[in-house]
Design an enzyme around this catalytic site. Structure first.
Site, PDB file in Angstrom:
ATOM      1  N   GLY A  54       0.828  -1.202   0.000  1.00 40.85           N
ATOM      2  CA  GLY A  54       0.000   0.000   0.000  1.00 40.85           C
ATOM      3  C   GLY A  54       0.861   1.250   0.000  1.00 40.85           C
ATOM      4  N   GLY A  64       1.747   5.212  -4.087  1.00 41.93           N
ATOM      5  CA  GLY A  64       1.537   6.384  -4.951  1.00 41.93           C
ATOM      6  C   GLY A  64       0.499   6.079  -6.027  1.00 41.93           C
ATOM      7  N   LYS A  65      -0.402   5.122  -5.708  1.00 40.04           N
ATOM      8  CA  LYS A  65      -1.457   4.741  -6.664  1.00 40.04           C
ATOM      9  C   LYS A  65      -2.309   5.932  -7.073  1.00 40.04           C
ATOM     10  CE  LYS A  65      -3.128   1.987  -3.554  1.00 40.04           C
ATOM     11  NZ  LYS A  65      -2.029   1.961  -2.568  1.00 40.04           N
ATOM     12  N   ALA A  67      -8.111   3.246   3.108  1.00 40.86           N
ATOM     13  CA  ALA A  67      -7.201   3.795   2.103  1.00 40.86           C
ATOM     14  C   ALA A  67      -6.913   5.263   2.389  1.00 40.86           C
ATOM     15  CB  ALA A  67      -7.839   3.669   0.714  1.00 40.86           C
ATOM     16  N   GLY A  68      -5.699   5.689   2.085  1.00 40.97           N
ATOM     17  CA  GLY A  68      -5.340   7.106   2.170  1.00 40.97           C
ATOM     18  C   GLY A  68      -4.614   7.459   0.891  1.00 40.97           C
ATOM     19  N   HIS A  69      -5.274   8.182   0.001  1.00 34.34           N
ATOM     20  CA  HIS A  69      -4.753   8.423  -1.344  1.00 34.34           C
ATOM     21  C   HIS A  69      -4.465   9.909  -1.551  1.00 34.34           C
ATOM     22  CE1 HIS A  69      -6.825   4.494  -2.890  1.00 34.34           C
ATOM     23  NE2 HIS A  69      -5.825   4.270  -2.079  1.00 34.34           N
ATOM     24  N   GLN A  77      -4.963  -0.224  -1.152  1.00 39.78           N
ATOM     25  CA  GLN A  77      -4.012  -1.144  -0.501  1.00 39.78           C
ATOM     26  C   GLN A  77      -3.018  -1.713  -1.533  1.00 39.78           C
ATOM     27  OE1 GLN A  77      -7.646  -1.758   0.558  1.00 39.78           O
ATOM     28  NE2 GLN A  77      -7.117  -0.002   1.780  1.00 39.78           N
ATOM     29  N   THR A 132      -4.009   8.110   6.454  1.00 37.09           N
ATOM     30  CA  THR A 132      -5.234   7.840   7.200  1.00 37.09           C
ATOM     31  C   THR A 132      -4.998   7.894   8.704  1.00 37.09           C
ATOM     32  OG1 THR A 132      -6.054   6.503   5.391  1.00 37.09           O
ATOM     33  CG2 THR A 132      -7.081   6.107   7.519  1.00 37.09           C
ATOM     34  N   THR A 133      -3.858   7.351   9.163  1.00 36.93           N
ATOM     35  CA  THR A 133      -3.655   7.256  10.610  1.00 36.93           C
ATOM     36  C   THR A 133      -2.473   8.097  11.104  1.00 36.93           C
ATOM     37  OG1 THR A 133      -2.245   5.317  10.300  1.00 36.93           O
ATOM     38  CG2 THR A 133      -4.572   4.894  10.683  1.00 36.93           C
ATOM     39  N   ARG A 163       5.674   5.240   8.578  1.00 37.55           N
ATOM     40  CA  ARG A 163       5.747   3.998   7.799  1.00 37.55           C
ATOM     41  C   ARG A 163       7.117   3.351   7.996  1.00 37.55           C
ATOM     42  NH1 ARG A 163       3.332   7.122   2.545  1.00 37.55           N
ATOM     43  NH2 ARG A 163       1.141   7.086   3.153  1.00 37.55           N
ATOM     44  N   ASP A 190      12.787   9.752  -7.142  1.00 40.35           N
ATOM     45  CA  ASP A 190      13.532  10.932  -6.667  1.00 40.35           C
ATOM     46  C   ASP A 190      13.973  10.814  -5.208  1.00 40.35           C
ATOM     47  OD1 ASP A 190      10.540  11.144  -6.508  1.00 40.35           O
ATOM     48  OD2 ASP A 190      11.069  12.740  -5.111  1.00 40.35           O
ATOM     49  N   GLY A 205       8.345  12.820  -8.502  1.00 41.64           N
ATOM     50  CA  GLY A 205       7.874  13.839  -7.568  1.00 41.64           C
ATOM     51  C   GLY A 205       6.377  13.703  -7.432  1.00 41.64           C
TER      52      GLY A 205
HETATM   53  P1  GDP Z   1      -1.408   5.631  -2.289  1.00 45.45           P
HETATM   54  O1  GDP Z   1      -2.148   5.219  -1.065  1.00 45.45           O
HETATM   55  O2  GDP Z   1      -0.799   4.478  -3.003  1.00 45.45           O
HETATM   56  O3  GDP Z   1      -2.204   6.498  -3.209  1.00 45.45           O
HETATM   57  O4  GDP Z   1      -0.174   6.522  -1.791  1.00 45.45           O
HETATM   58  P2  GDP Z   1      -0.175   7.600  -0.590  1.00 45.45           P
HETATM   59  O5  GDP Z   1      -0.873   8.822  -1.058  1.00 45.45           O
HETATM   60  O6  GDP Z   1      -0.609   6.987   0.676  1.00 45.45           O
HETATM   61  O7  GDP Z   1       1.386   7.848  -0.423  1.00 45.45           O
HETATM   62  C1  GDP Z   1       2.184   8.262  -1.469  1.00 45.45           C
HETATM   63  C2  GDP Z   1       2.864   9.591  -1.089  1.00 45.45           C
HETATM   64  O8  GDP Z   1       3.936   9.832  -1.948  1.00 45.45           O
HETATM   65  C3  GDP Z   1       1.957  10.802  -1.217  1.00 45.45           C
HETATM   66  O9  GDP Z   1       2.316  11.747  -0.255  1.00 45.45           O
HETATM   67  C4  GDP Z   1       2.277  11.316  -2.623  1.00 45.45           C
HETATM   68  O10 GDP Z   1       2.020  12.706  -2.778  1.00 45.45           O
HETATM   69  C5  GDP Z   1       3.746  11.030  -2.691  1.00 45.45           C
HETATM   70  N1  GDP Z   1       4.277  10.744  -4.037  1.00 45.45           N
HETATM   71  C6  GDP Z   1       3.705  10.054  -5.058  1.00 45.45           C
HETATM   72  N2  GDP Z   1       4.564   9.904  -6.074  1.00 45.45           N
HETATM   73  C7  GDP Z   1       5.705  10.491  -5.686  1.00 45.45           C
HETATM   74  C8  GDP Z   1       7.002  10.646  -6.294  1.00 45.45           C
HETATM   75  O11 GDP Z   1       7.268  10.170  -7.387  1.00 45.45           O
HETATM   76  N3  GDP Z   1       7.960  11.307  -5.573  1.00 45.45           N
HETATM   77  C9  GDP Z   1       7.708  11.816  -4.334  1.00 45.45           C
HETATM   78  N4  GDP Z   1       8.705  12.437  -3.710  1.00 45.45           N
HETATM   79  N5  GDP Z   1       6.517  11.693  -3.731  1.00 45.45           N
HETATM   80  C10 GDP Z   1       5.532  11.035  -4.390  1.00 45.45           C
HETATM   81  P1  IMO Z   2      -3.734   2.649   0.617  1.00 51.03           P
HETATM   82  O1  IMO Z   2      -4.905   2.455  -0.310  1.00 51.03           O
HETATM   83  C1  IMO Z   2      -1.145   0.992   3.666  1.00 51.03           C
HETATM   84  C2  IMO Z   2      -2.933  -1.947   6.376  1.00 51.03           C
HETATM   85  C3  IMO Z   2      -3.071  -1.568   7.835  1.00 51.03           C
HETATM   86  C4  IMO Z   2      -2.931  -2.941   8.473  1.00 51.03           C
HETATM   87  C5  IMO Z   2      -3.656  -3.850   7.481  1.00 51.03           C
HETATM   88  C6  IMO Z   2      -5.099  -4.153   7.861  1.00 51.03           C
HETATM   89  O2  IMO Z   2      -3.549   4.056   1.061  1.00 51.03           O
HETATM   90  O3  IMO Z   2      -2.514   2.035   0.030  1.00 51.03           O
HETATM   91  P2  IMO Z   2      -7.325  -2.719   7.768  1.00 51.03           P
HETATM   92  O4  IMO Z   2      -7.699  -1.430   8.450  1.00 51.03           O
HETATM   93  O5  IMO Z   2      -7.403  -2.670   6.283  1.00 51.03           O
HETATM   94  O6  IMO Z   2      -8.071  -3.896   8.333  1.00 51.03           O
HETATM   95  O7  IMO Z   2      -5.781  -2.945   8.169  1.00 51.03           O
HETATM   96  O8  IMO Z   2      -3.626  -3.170   6.229  1.00 51.03           O
HETATM   97  N1  IMO Z   2      -3.555  -0.983   5.430  1.00 51.03           N
HETATM   98  C7  IMO Z   2      -2.864  -0.147   4.660  1.00 51.03           C
HETATM   99  N2  IMO Z   2      -1.534   0.098   4.582  1.00 51.03           N
HETATM  100  N3  IMO Z   2      -1.988   1.624   2.822  1.00 51.03           N
HETATM  101  C8  IMO Z   2      -3.311   1.375   2.861  1.00 51.03           C
HETATM  102  O9  IMO Z   2      -4.157   1.865   1.943  1.00 51.03           O
HETATM  103  C9  IMO Z   2      -3.811   0.493   3.831  1.00 51.03           C
HETATM  104  N4  IMO Z   2      -5.042   0.035   4.174  1.00 51.03           N
HETATM  105  C10 IMO Z   2      -4.863  -0.867   5.138  1.00 51.03           C
HETATM  106  O10 IMO Z   2      -2.048  -0.688   8.241  1.00 51.03           O
HETATM  107  O11 IMO Z   2      -1.577  -3.323   8.469  1.00 51.03           O
HETATM  108 MG    MG Z   3      -2.086   5.477   1.011  1.00 56.24          MG
END
Ligand code: GDP
Ligand code: IMO
Ligand code: MG
Length: 429
Positions: A12, A15-16, A39-41, A227, A303-304, A308, A336, A420
């Site tokens: 998870g 950077g999805k 999820a935290g996107h 995830q 999210t929390t 990491r 980067d 980035g």
């Molecule tokens: P997701 O849950 O997979 O969508 O990813 P998150 O948003 O939880 O975490 C990815 C973090 O990396 C976010 O703060 C993005 O803004 C950041 N991010 C994504 N792509 C890049 C990258 O290529 N470089 C850097 N430095 N940050 C990035």
């Molecule tokens: P995104 O979409 C990273 C992890 C939790 C825990 C396990 C089970 O932002 O990538 P849950 O609340 O789903 O029952 O927790 O999964 N987890 C994640 N880790 N990114 C996430 O979402 C996650 N969603 C759940 O930390 O280990």
């Molecule tokens: Mg996330």
């Protein structure tokens, strides 16, 4: 663009959302297919940072439909908070009402699901999963146990009443005698459901069958995963996983459009690795290199807020992700973050400390993971700022060597490189 699913390929947070937001430009319809507000996107667009949990990351565009699909679980208060948050950032209510759709078949996370999630974690003590405490596991448990409440039930009082008569006696026994938690009356749950109906009613798509037929036949679809493969309920590091299927196949189930609609599966990998919550992580670095990755990468949960855990890229688990995740190409993010590292390591095999044997197969029994140590290959870093590189050719040679090696190890092409967080900081290969 071909219909595409974007899948997290590690633990998870790869950077999805950035990749989904980018590809959404070329799509008409963007749909989440599993997970919930765990999820935290993060999307960075027009100089603003948005954090999405349930709302698909395509929501910022005009004239796109974003759907929370049947395979998702919805905690309505979380959705309301998320909507309020993006309104406060300048997105209009009218735009959200026009763009956001919810499948009537998605599952509802009730208050008792969150209570149970918290209780299970506390009861597990040092063996806890480290969940987000968003009620995800208990909601999916009820769904598969056939005692869940679906979005559509909120809109039919007879159905809801009948379902509650079946669910409530069982649920109360469970709450009281297993979890030592307070039972609910039917009236309390009807009231809770009424407040959820109010939150969701502007978005539920009761004509979804006609609408999805039209979309399936005439539109470009982007499936947004949450995830990652290593958190998949069937293929991840069980039991330290989430309770749904983030693999590409999850989209075939959770988006209500079957298998053949999906033409391309992009696995999003970070150029290194992170994990939040408990569970094995063979390339974890509990040292200053791990701290450096966390600091430069800004590795704290959306999210929390939890820090990491960080480590080197693990090609053993990555290759496993390509296989079980059904991935056809790679988006590599956060390259980067490695800019200032002198040496960069990649785990190409695991060595079993007991037997001395090495393996390139992922050991799926996580209770044996303490027996393994990573076998690393080491590469020279590029020690150059790549955040302004616009093309593959502009990347330093050592970065190209690293990318080529990863491609070789994974057996599929890297087609997107992210340098980035911004939309512009992306190289399409
Ligand atoms: P997701 O849950 O997979 O969508 O990813 P998150 O948003 O939880 O975490 C990815 C973090 O990396 C976010 O703060 C993005 O803004 C950041 N991010 C994504 N792509 C890049 C990258 O290529 N470089 C850097 N430095 N940050 C990035
Ligand atoms: P995104 O979409 C990273 C992890 C939790 C825990 C396990 C089970 O932002 O990538 P849950 O609340 O789903 O029952 O927790 O999964 N987890 C994640 N880790 N990114 C996430 O979402 C996650 N969603 C759940 O930390 O280990
Ligand atoms: Mg996330």
């Amino acid at each position: 663009m071909k219909n595409t699913v974007v899948v997290g390929a590690q633990f998870g947070d790869e950077g999805k959302a950035k990749i989904t937001d980018l590809l959404a430009q070329q799509a008409d319809f963007i749909t989440r297919f599993q997970g919930g507000s765990n999820a935290g996107h993060t999307v960075v667009a027009n100089g603003k940072k948005y954090a999405f949990h349930l709302i698909p990351s395509g929501i910022l565009y005009e004239n796109k439909i974003c759907m929370i699909g049947a395979g998702c679980v919805i905690k309505p208060e979380d959705l309301q908070n998320e909507i309020n948050q993006i309104i406060s950032q300048g997105v209009s209510v009218e735009h959200i009402k026009k763009s956001l759709k919810i499948s009537p078949l998605a599952s509802i996370t009730m208050k008792y699901h969150c209570d149970m999630d918290g209780f299970s974690e506390d009861a597990l003590g040092k063996n806890k999963i480290g969940t987000t405490k968003k009620g995800i596991g208990p909601t999916y448990t009820d769904k598969y146990r056939r005692t869940g409440i679906k979005v559509e039930d909120l809109f039919n009082s007879d159905t809801l009443s009948k379902k509650l008569d079946i669910i409530l006696p069982l649920k109360n026994k469970e709450l009281e005698f297993v979890y030592n938690l307070k039972p609910y009356t039917k009236e309390e749950l009807i009231k809770e459901c009424a407040s959820y109906r109010e939150i969701l009613e502007s978005y539920v798509d009761f004509d979804w069958q006609d609408n999805l037929n039209e979309i399936k036949n005439n539109k470009t679809i982007l499936f947004e995963g949450a995830q990652g493969v290593m958190l998949d309920i069937d293929y991840g590091t069980y039991p330290y996983v989430t309770s749904s299927n983030p693999i590409a196949g999850g989209a075939a189930v959770g988006a209500s459009m079957g298998v053949k609609t999906i033409e391309r599966a992009i696995g999003v990998f970070k150029a290194y690795m992170t994990r939040v919550g408990e569970g094995a992580f063979i390339t974890e670095l509990a040292d200053e290199t791990g701290d450096k990755l966390r600091e430069i990468g800004g590795e704290f949960g959306v999210t929390t807020g939890r820090p990491r855990r960080c480590g080197w890229f693990d090609a053993v688990s990555a290759k496993y992700s390509v296989l079980v995740g059904g991935l056809t190409e790679v988006a590599l993010t956060k390259l980067d973050v490695l800019d200032s590292f002198e040496k960069i390591k990649v785990a190409v095999a695991y060595k079993n400390k007991k037997t001395g044997k090495t393996t390139t197969q992922y050991p799926t029994d996580v209770f044996t993971h303490q027996d393994y140590e990573p076998v690393y290959e080491e590469y020279q870093g590029w020690r150059t700022d790549i955040t302004k590189c616009k093309s593959y050719d502009e990347l330093p040679d050592n970065a190209k060597i690293y990318l080529k090696k990863l491609e070789e190890l994974l057996g599929i092409k890297i087609t997107i490189i992210s340098v980035g967080p911004d939309r512009e900081q992306t190289i399409f290969v």
